[in-house]
Design an enzyme around this catalytic site. Structure first.
Site, short mmCIF file in Angstrom:
data_model
loop_
_atom_site.label_atom_id
_atom_site.label_comp_id
_atom_site.label_asym_id
_atom_site.label_seq_id
_atom_site.Cartn_x
_atom_site.Cartn_y
_atom_site.Cartn_z
N ASP A 107 89.99 34.05 10.43
CA ASP A 107 90.69 33.75 9.18
C ASP A 107 92.11 33.36 9.57
O ASP A 107 92.95 34.21 9.86
CB ASP A 107 90.68 34.98 8.28
CG ASP A 107 91.52 34.79 7.02
OD1 ASP A 107 91.98 33.66 6.77
OD2 ASP A 107 91.72 35.79 6.29
N TYR A 146 93.13 37.00 13.08
CA TYR A 146 93.45 37.17 11.67
C TYR A 146 94.95 36.86 11.51
O TYR A 146 95.81 37.70 11.79
CB TYR A 146 93.13 38.59 11.19
CG TYR A 146 93.58 38.87 9.79
CD1 TYR A 146 93.28 37.98 8.75
CD2 TYR A 146 94.32 40.01 9.47
CE1 TYR A 146 93.70 38.22 7.46
CE2 TYR A 146 94.75 40.26 8.18
CZ TYR A 146 94.43 39.37 7.18
OH TYR A 146 94.86 39.59 5.89
N HIS A 179 85.99 36.10 1.25
CA HIS A 179 85.60 35.11 2.26
C HIS A 179 84.09 35.19 2.47
O HIS A 179 83.48 36.25 2.22
CB HIS A 179 86.27 35.40 3.60
CG HIS A 179 87.75 35.30 3.60
ND1 HIS A 179 88.43 34.25 4.18
CD2 HIS A 179 88.71 36.13 3.10
CE1 HIS A 179 89.73 34.44 4.05
NE2 HIS A 179 89.93 35.57 3.39
#
EC number: 3.1.11.2
Length: 267
Positions: free
Chosen positions: A154, A110, A258
């Site tokens: 991500d 992330y 998302h």
């Protein structure tokens, strides 16, 4: 054997446990990598996920922010996390899976979002993002130990022209600025990675995995970005057969901004 691997920024795993459970029951990936779980390790919903057949869970969380997890039907070994930029943030977790006798090291990231102002001199969050990416360049897809690598997560950058709804309008917007997209290209090259989603998709085809909460009608506006990624080492590129972006998940009850992205590997 086929490996079915999903990455999903869930934006609070406890808040969105109903849609995580529904996704696992309907789509049944072998491995689910989650980002922004937003909970401490002992607050993670192990029991309900294990009841769905996901016995193997690795979590690297913190209170209220960030956090990553790997939820798997396959055993997880050799787990570790790296504290990029020595900030104490929980933004990376890795483990090794065995798929039909073949070992694969899985990295789940992330990357910092970077705030709103794309100037590292006045925005410490953007400085942190660039520093984080710079440190990621040291991560090699081929670690020299005979174990292939897959990197998902991500990554908070939409690197290509058609990874955003408007290349021209987003050139000064964090996630698509030239310094970010160029840094990501350098990172991929330095680490020997391949961006698998783009590897099997024409460069002029739009790909989105994120739609802002700010849009009243996300589907009608369709102002998306591809912030979620699946990369691999060179030895796994030919094994990657296809991917699916579950765009409908953006319209589920209490959704993340998302959506799940699933990659398929024939091994």
């Amino acid at each position: 054997m086929e490996l079915k691997l999903t990455t999903w920024n869930i934006n609070s795993v406890r808040l969105r446990l109903p849609i995580v459970s529904a996704f696992l029951q309907e789509h049944a990936p072998d491995v689910l990598c989650l980002q922004e779980i937003k909970c401490l390790n002992d607050q993670f919903p192990y029991k309900p996920l294990r009841e769905l057949g996901y016995e193997h869970i690795a979590v690297h969380g913190q209170k209220g922010y960030h956090g990553v997890a790997i939820v798997s039907r396959l055993p997880l070994g050799e787990g570790f996390s790296t504290d990029y930029c020595a900030m104490g943030d929980t933004r990376h977790i890795a483990a090794v899976i065995d798929v039909g006798g073949r070992k694969i090291r899985l990295h789940n990231f992330y990357v910092p979002a970077g705030g709103d102002e794309p100037d590292p001199e006045i925005n410490p969050k953007f400085r942190h993002k660039l520093d984080f990416l710079e440190e990621m360049k040291a991560l090699k897809a081929d670690a020299g130990d005979g174990v292939g690598s897959i990197l998902v997560g991500d990554l908070n950058i939409a690197p290509m022209e058609h990874d955003v709804w408007s290349h021209k309008q987003l050139l000064k917007v964090v996630s698509h600025t030239p310094v970010e997209t160029e840094t990501m290209r350098d990172l991929i090259a330095a680490g020997g990675w391949t961006d698998l989603m783009r590897h099997v998709t024409p460069a002029d085809e739009k790909l989105y995995t994120w739609w802002s909460y700010r849009a009243k009608d996300w589907k009608a506006a369709n102002r998306g970005r591809r912030l979620d990624h699946i990369w691999s080492s060179a030895d796994l590129v030919q094994a990657f057969s296809r991917f699916e972006i579950l765009a409908d998940a953006r319209g589920w009850e209490k959704p993340s901004d998302h959506v799940p992205v699933t990659g398929y590997f024939s091994l």
